[in-house]
Design an enzyme around this catalytic site. Structure first.
Site, short mmCIF file in Angstrom:
data_model
loop_
_atom_site.label_atom_id
_atom_site.label_comp_id
_atom_site.label_asym_id
_atom_site.label_seq_id
_atom_site.Cartn_x
_atom_site.Cartn_y
_atom_site.Cartn_z
CG PHE A 180 6.87 -1.26 -5.65
CD1 PHE A 180 7.71 -2.64 -5.29
CD2 PHE A 180 5.77 -0.85 -5.56
CE1 PHE A 180 6.69 -3.76 -3.94
CE2 PHE A 180 5.17 -2.23 -3.91
CZ PHE A 180 5.56 -3.10 -3.66
NE ARG A 224 3.29 -6.01 -0.81
CZ ARG A 224 3.68 -6.28 -1.71
NH1 ARG A 224 2.95 -5.34 -2.73
NH2 ARG A 224 4.86 -6.56 -2.08
CE LYS A 243 1.41 -3.81 -7.23
NZ LYS A 243 2.16 -3.34 -6.74
CG ASN A 303 8.93 -2.28 -0.57
OD1 ASN A 303 9.54 -0.90 -1.52
ND2 ASN A 303 9.51 -3.16 -0.92
CG ASP A 345 9.61 -12.38 1.66
OD1 ASP A 345 10.62 -11.42 0.91
OD2 ASP A 345 10.21 -13.73 0.98
#
Length: 182
Positions: free
Chosen positions: A133, A162, A156, A9, A69
């Site tokens: 995204f 993340r 973000k 990705n 994930d």
């Protein structure tokens, strides 16, 4: 230190690289090393799938590997799509936007007070913003009063799941490096 991202990705590579940049970590894709590892995500949790991917890429490259994930777990849908977020819906032709629209369709009857989703957020009734995204355009972040797609990349990366996970990853990596020197 060079670390391989066990993902194909490109959005994750950009986001994770930006978060790790001040930490002196060079993040590369497995393809940068001439490797293409296909891992079937058979885990029943995000953690299991991350381990499967990172372990396979670590074995193939001999370098530390990082896998991410993640997905959206909507309370009103019994936690779905959960570990299947990237494959939500039974149509392999669905892209990120198609899966996002499917999720909104599947939650259109859910009342406003019951639209919670994991990542400690809520899903909106319609998409807002052009950034980010995946499900970012419907992931509302109450402290900012915006969706993740409306936040700047820097904003973000200060608050995302993340970013928090990568901070812990880096601390663990440094700790293990200190033990290896002893």
């Amino acid at each position: 230190m060079k670390v391989v991202l066990a993902s194909k990705n490109p959005h994750k590579l950009v986001e994770i690289s930006a978060i790790l940049k001040p930490l002196d970590v060079e993040l590369v894709l497995e393809s940068d090393l001439g490797v293409d590892v296909e891992v079937e995500e058979t885990g029943s949790t995000f953690e299991e799938n991350s381990f499967l991917k990172a372990n396979a890429v670590r074995k193939a490259t001999g370098l530390p590997a990082l896998a991410d994930d993640s997905g959206i777990a909507v309370d009103a849908l019994g936690g779905a799509p959960g570990v299947h977020s990237a494959r939500y819906g039974d149509d392999p032709a669905l892209d990120d936007w198609g899966r996002l629209l499917l999720l909104l369709k599947n939650t259109e009857q859910v009342p406003d007070g019951q639209r919670q989703a994991q990542f400690v957020s809520v899903i909106t009734r319609e998409a807002h913003g052009e950034g980010g995204f995946g499900y970012d355009p419907i992931f509302y972040y109450p402290p900012a009063g915006k969706t993740f797609a409306e936040l700047t990349a820097g904003e973000k990366n200060q608050v995302s799941h993340r970013a928090k996970a990568l901070k812990l990853f880096y601390e663990k990596l440094c700790e293990e490096g200190k033990h290896a020197d002893q």
